[in-house]
Design an enzyme around this catalytic site. Structure first.
Site, mmCIF file in Angstrom:
data_model
loop_
_atom_site.group_PDB
_atom_site.id
_atom_site.type_symbol
_atom_site.label_atom_id
_atom_site.label_comp_id
_atom_site.label_asym_id
_atom_site.label_seq_id
_atom_site.Cartn_x
_atom_site.Cartn_y
_atom_site.Cartn_z
ATOM 1 N N HIS A 161 73.816 55.566 48.586
ATOM 2 C CA HIS A 161 73.014 55.220 47.387
ATOM 3 C C HIS A 161 73.931 55.091 46.090
ATOM 4 O O HIS A 161 74.731 55.985 45.864
ATOM 5 C CB HIS A 161 71.702 55.919 47.263
ATOM 6 C CG HIS A 161 70.725 55.430 46.531
ATOM 7 N ND1 HIS A 161 70.617 55.432 45.055
ATOM 8 C CD2 HIS A 161 69.654 54.691 46.828
ATOM 9 C CE1 HIS A 161 69.502 54.658 44.675
ATOM 10 N NE2 HIS A 161 69.205 54.211 45.758
ATOM 11 N N ASP B 294 65.501 53.822 52.981
ATOM 12 C CA ASP B 294 65.144 52.832 54.118
ATOM 13 C C ASP B 294 65.618 53.565 55.315
ATOM 14 O O ASP B 294 65.331 52.847 56.468
ATOM 15 C CB ASP B 294 66.143 51.802 53.824
ATOM 16 C CG ASP B 294 65.575 50.909 52.605
ATOM 17 O OD1 ASP B 294 64.350 50.602 52.733
ATOM 18 O OD2 ASP B 294 66.434 50.719 51.731
HETATM 19 N N1 CMC Z 1 78.251 53.353 55.654
HETATM 20 C C1 CMC Z 1 79.601 53.798 55.621
HETATM 21 N N2 CMC Z 1 80.301 53.400 54.625
HETATM 22 C C2 CMC Z 1 79.588 53.554 53.372
HETATM 23 C C3 CMC Z 1 78.432 53.455 53.386
HETATM 24 C C4 CMC Z 1 77.553 53.147 54.509
HETATM 25 N N3 CMC Z 1 75.907 53.096 54.676
HETATM 26 N N4 CMC Z 1 77.806 53.516 51.939
HETATM 27 C C5 CMC Z 1 79.058 53.373 51.362
HETATM 28 N N5 CMC Z 1 80.081 53.711 52.030
HETATM 29 C C6 CMC Z 1 81.380 53.776 51.481
HETATM 30 C C7 CMC Z 1 81.992 52.530 51.045
HETATM 31 O O1 CMC Z 1 82.735 51.950 51.971
HETATM 32 C C8 CMC Z 1 82.966 53.217 50.182
HETATM 33 O O2 CMC Z 1 84.028 53.637 50.957
HETATM 34 P P1 CMC Z 1 85.469 53.835 50.056
HETATM 35 O O3 CMC Z 1 85.450 54.535 48.791
HETATM 36 O O4 CMC Z 1 86.325 54.303 51.057
HETATM 37 O O5 CMC Z 1 85.724 52.330 49.691
HETATM 38 C C9 CMC Z 1 82.294 54.490 49.413
HETATM 39 O O6 CMC Z 1 81.263 54.735 50.533
HETATM 40 C C10 CMC Z 1 81.365 54.050 48.239
HETATM 41 O O7 CMC Z 1 80.603 53.027 48.595
HETATM 42 P P2 CMC Z 1 80.048 51.858 47.515
HETATM 43 O O8 CMC Z 1 79.787 50.625 48.464
HETATM 44 O O9 CMC Z 1 81.191 51.902 46.526
HETATM 45 O O10 CMC Z 1 78.899 52.438 46.954
HETATM 46 P P3 CMC Z 1 77.694 51.628 46.285
HETATM 47 O O11 CMC Z 1 77.207 52.591 45.204
HETATM 48 O O12 CMC Z 1 78.350 50.159 45.713
HETATM 49 O O13 CMC Z 1 76.532 50.989 47.266
HETATM 50 C C11 CMC Z 1 74.869 51.068 48.737
HETATM 51 C C12 CMC Z 1 75.519 51.580 47.762
HETATM 52 C C13 CMC Z 1 73.454 51.451 49.150
HETATM 53 C C14 CMC Z 1 74.902 49.597 48.616
HETATM 54 C C15 CMC Z 1 75.859 51.403 50.057
HETATM 55 O O14 CMC Z 1 75.738 52.662 50.382
HETATM 56 C C16 CMC Z 1 75.240 50.731 51.201
HETATM 57 O O15 CMC Z 1 75.746 49.628 51.725
HETATM 58 N N6 CMC Z 1 74.345 51.206 52.317
HETATM 59 C C17 CMC Z 1 73.827 50.780 53.264
HETATM 60 C C18 CMC Z 1 72.810 49.733 52.891
HETATM 61 C C19 CMC Z 1 71.604 50.506 52.615
HETATM 62 O O16 CMC Z 1 71.175 51.505 53.335
HETATM 63 N N7 CMC Z 1 70.944 49.937 51.431
HETATM 64 C C20 CMC Z 1 69.510 50.682 50.909
HETATM 65 C C21 CMC Z 1 69.809 51.101 49.648
HETATM 66 S S1 CMC Z 1 68.446 52.346 49.011
HETATM 67 C C22 CMC Z 1 67.274 51.605 48.728
HETATM 68 C C23 CMC Z 1 67.372 50.166 48.226
HETATM 69 O O17 CMC Z 1 68.024 49.909 47.017
HETATM 70 O O18 CMC Z 1 66.611 49.175 48.271
#
Ligand code: CMC
Length: 443
Positions: free
Chosen positions: A320, A377
């Site tokens: 998140h 989720d």
């Molecule tokens: N699985 C594997 N790696 C992950 C995940 C994951 N679910 N989420 C983040 N990472 C890694 C990402 O690859 C990055 O790694 P590195 O530092 O090596 O490059 C690190 O963690 C930081 O991630 P980020 O993408 O920069 O984080 P963000 O704040 O931009 O993204 C997020 C947040 C929710 C989009 C992301 O965690 C994600 O895609 N999660 C899976 C989808 C999900 O469950 N979404 C629902 C979010 S909560 C409810 C809502 O908003 O509707």
């Protein structure tokens, strides 16, 4: 009906007199410091460009406060979520979705009389214009209900034109139309997708039983209201009702800042919610769990792929932008999954896989070092499956739950004292000025 209350407005919190000094190209600039009621602090850079020529750059708005807001407070490090000051755990335990919708919109919990009046008003506003039913016939078979919802909600603007002078009465009607009709449209789109006649809302039923009856009753089969399922869906809606400046809510504020029609504004929020990195994740989690079930493993292989930077796979329902600890909504939903799936005949193999997956991930340094924990989720799709909600409707239910939150933010912005059109800057990285080339001389 109360339209304003103590917790209702986002006030300027700048009167601290504090400043921060920033030195750019050897010159120092004093910038106001802004503090929120829970101790959050920000540097107000709105005058920086005028004074220095510099803008700030913040990919994905990770460190940008886009507004002041008195609606929802999140402390992502400590896993705290409150609506209008009330902890989500208390609202989940004691409130109903209708009560939470009132709280978000008007700032205070309603009295018994106000709640009754509000519920009745929502019911009275739940019918959509009969001519809108033609739209549902026109969508191709298999259309995703989120596409239908976004389109149909935007079309409400043509059936319910907004008066030039938006007074309190007209505004209350629009808010009630949207909260109520999003639910009606969702149920109609489901009925159309399975080829059954639509079921109209009933003035006798509360918000959630009304929705479930519109979804599941038919001329040849009554829907028997199951209070455990009603409670589960009510809880789902409460937990999704607001989450401060997330992607779809920021979309609502941004679209609303142009003074666009509020029906179109909510339609924009629905579209933003659809993506799998936002609300669409509740469907994606179930797809992932089903894939793991089909592969016959315990999820270790999926986790390996989710950690591999050469794949685009992610552990859906994990991570998140704001929570760097367990999302409090996920804890509540997980507990409720246990309750619901403990009923006779209600087991779900996907719940076992989800729990195992969580266990493996939370022992893995990849997830721990990045503070990746289950988000809302991860368990929400399992609750919806247990309640008999079809897979394609999962994100639609998120949208129904989030509508009061979107409207509360739209309303706060619209009446706010520092409301301006949202218009970020950029750092241009394209070519410099160049001479136009004749078509025959290109290539
Ligand atoms: N699985 C594997 N790696 C992950 C995940 C994951 N679910 N989420 C983040 N990472 C890694 C990402 O690859 C990055 O790694 P590195 O530092 O090596 O490059 C690190 O963690 C930081 O991630 P980020 O993408 O920069 O984080 P963000 O704040 O931009 O993204 C997020 C947040 C929710 C989009 C992301 O965690 C994600 O895609 N999660 C899976 C989808 C999900 O469950 N979404 C629902 C979010 S909560 C409810 C809502 O908003 O509707």
């Amino acid at each position: 009906m109360a339209a304003t209350a103590k917790g209702d407005t986002a006030k300027r919190e700048t009167a601290t007199g504090e400043t921060a000094t920033i030195i750019l190209e050897g010159k120092s600039y004093e910038l106001p410091v802004v503090r929120g009621t829970e101790g959050e602090k920000a540097v107000d850079i709105s005058g920086l460009r005028k004074a220095s020529g510099f803008v700030t750059l913040d990919r994905g708005y990770e460190n940008t406060g886009s507004c002041r807001s008195a609606i929802t407070f999140i402390d992502g490090e400590r896993g705290i979520l409150r609506y209008r000051g009330y902890p989500i755990e208390d609202l989940a335990e004691h409130s109903t979705f209708t009560e939470v919708a009132y709280l978000l919109l008007y700032g205070e919990l309603p009295t018994a009389g106000q709640l009754e009046e509000f519920s009745t008003f929502l019911n009275e506003s739940s019918l959509i214009h009969e001519d809108m039913l033609h739209f549902f016939v026109g969508f191709p078979r298999g259309s995703h209900p989120m596409g239908i919802l976004a389109t149909t909600v935007a079309s409400l603007s043509t059936f319910y034109p907004i008066p030039d002078q938006l007074d309190g009465k007209a505004e209350r009607q629009i808010l009630a139309n949207l909260i109520s009709q999003v639910r009606t449209i969702a149920a109609i789109s489901y009925k159309k997708s399975i080829g059954e006649p639509i079921v109209y809302p009933s003035y006798r039923l509360r918000y959630v039983p009304n929705f479930l009856t519109m979804m599941f009753s038919s001329p040849v089969k009554d829907y028997r209201i199951d209070e455990d399922i009603v409670r589960a869906i009510d809880l789902f809606f409460i937990l999704h009702a607001d989450h401060e400046q997330n992607c779809s809510t920021s979309t609502v504020r941004m679209t609303g800042s142009s003074l666009a029609n509020v029906y179109a504004v909510i339609s924009a929020g629905i579209s933003a919610l659809w993506g799998p990195r936002h609300g669409g994740a509740n469907q994606a989690v179930i797809t992932m769990l089903q894939q793991i079930l089909a592969e016959g493993g315990d999820g270790t292989e999926f986790i390996r792929r989710a950690k591999d930077r050469n794949t685009t796979d992610r552990l859906m329902g994990f991570g998140h932008r704001v929570y760097k600890s367990y999302d409090p909504r996920a804890s509540i939903l997980k507990r409720h999954c246990h309750k619901l799936l403990n009923r006779p005949g209600m087991t779900d193999p996907l719940f076992d896989i989800a729990q195992r997956l969580e266990e493996i991930a939370l022992k893995d340094d990849y997830f721990l070092s990045r503070n990746l924990y289950p988000n809302v989720d991860f368990y929400s799709g399992l609750i919806l499956r247990a309640a008999g909600i079809p897979y394609d409707m999962f994100t639609v239910l998120f949208a129904i739950g989030r509508t009061p939150g979107w409207l509360a933010h739209w309303r706060e912005m619209y009446h706010g004292e520092d409301f301006r059109i949202a218009r970020p800057r950029q750092i241009y990285t394209g070519p410099g000025a160049r001479a136009w080339v004749e078509r025959s001389k290109r290539g």
